[in-house]
Motif scaffolding. Sequence first.
Motif, short mmCIF file in Angstrom:
data_model
loop_
_atom_site.label_atom_id
_atom_site.label_comp_id
_atom_site.label_asym_id
_atom_site.label_seq_id
_atom_site.Cartn_x
_atom_site.Cartn_y
_atom_site.Cartn_z
N ASP A 11 18.78 11.23 34.79
CA ASP A 11 17.78 10.77 35.76
C ASP A 11 17.82 11.61 37.03
O ASP A 11 16.78 11.95 37.60
N GLN A 12 19.03 11.96 37.47
CA GLN A 12 19.16 12.77 38.68
C GLN A 12 18.60 14.18 38.46
O GLN A 12 17.94 14.73 39.35
N LEU A 13 18.86 14.75 37.28
CA LEU A 13 18.34 16.08 36.98
C LEU A 13 16.81 16.08 36.92
O LEU A 13 16.16 17.08 37.25
N LEU A 14 16.24 14.95 36.50
CA LEU A 14 14.78 14.82 36.43
C LEU A 14 14.19 14.35 37.75
O LEU A 14 13.00 14.05 37.84
N LEU A 15 15.05 14.29 38.79
CA LEU A 15 14.63 13.89 40.15
C LEU A 15 14.06 12.49 40.19
O LEU A 15 13.18 12.19 41.00
N GLN A 16 14.56 11.61 39.31
CA GLN A 16 14.13 10.22 39.32
C GLN A 16 15.02 9.40 40.26
O GLN A 16 16.21 9.66 40.38
N THR A 17 14.43 8.42 40.91
CA THR A 17 15.17 7.58 41.85
C THR A 17 16.08 6.62 41.08
O THR A 17 15.65 5.98 40.11
#
Length: 242
Positions: free
Chosen positions: A60-66
């Motif tokens: 999720d962090q790599l996909l820039l998701q909160t």
Amino acid sequence: MEKDFNQNKDDGDDTAKPAGKGRLRLVFKIGLFLLILPILLLGIYKVPFVHPVSTLMLKDQLLLQTIERQWIDIDNISPHLVNAVMMSEDGQFCSHSGVDWHQMSLVVKDAVNGEPARGASTITMQTAKNLFLWNGRSYFRKALELPLSMATDIVLSKKRVMEIYLNIAEWGPGIYGVEAASQHYFKRSASKLTLQQASLLAVTLPNPAVRNPTKPSRGMVRTANIVQNRAKKAGPYVTCVR
């Protein structure tokens, strides 16, 4: 001329062989590193102030998701929540060695007989999967999960496994860990959860993508009531995390 040609051909083969062996050595070294890495990480995760993250959180962090996540020590988590999760997910958590082989044998028997699959993942297995593997139902992933779970049980204490699990488990899209879940759904810290709230959070875990503890279905309420009753009698089963 023919002799020179054959000699050149042999020289080319000699060059190719070392290159092939070099690639095999590289693949072997990478494979060995990937086998050793989880053990090294588990050694780091023994340290109390280290706060591990799951592979799903990293994705999720790599996909820039909160994402929502706040670490909370297990001693500050409501005992209602610890008891409810253990009674819902893995009642034999304190007695098995990372894998519940009895339940696993029943799953294999059902599969052989063509019966519907039942869940047999322990809290330790789910922790190992969340730390090192990916979601899915492939036999390959399950085969990796078993030795990782046993290694996790050897390296980490039961209390530490439970603490990590409660802080990396997904309780909804982008909601990781019981403190973030408690704040998100009930507007209170995980230390203040009631038994009813804890039971609803516990039964959300198997399918957090569609279950909402503040808007439970009749089935969720019925299951939460069963978990709640079990949690009240959980004393003998939760001694390893006290």
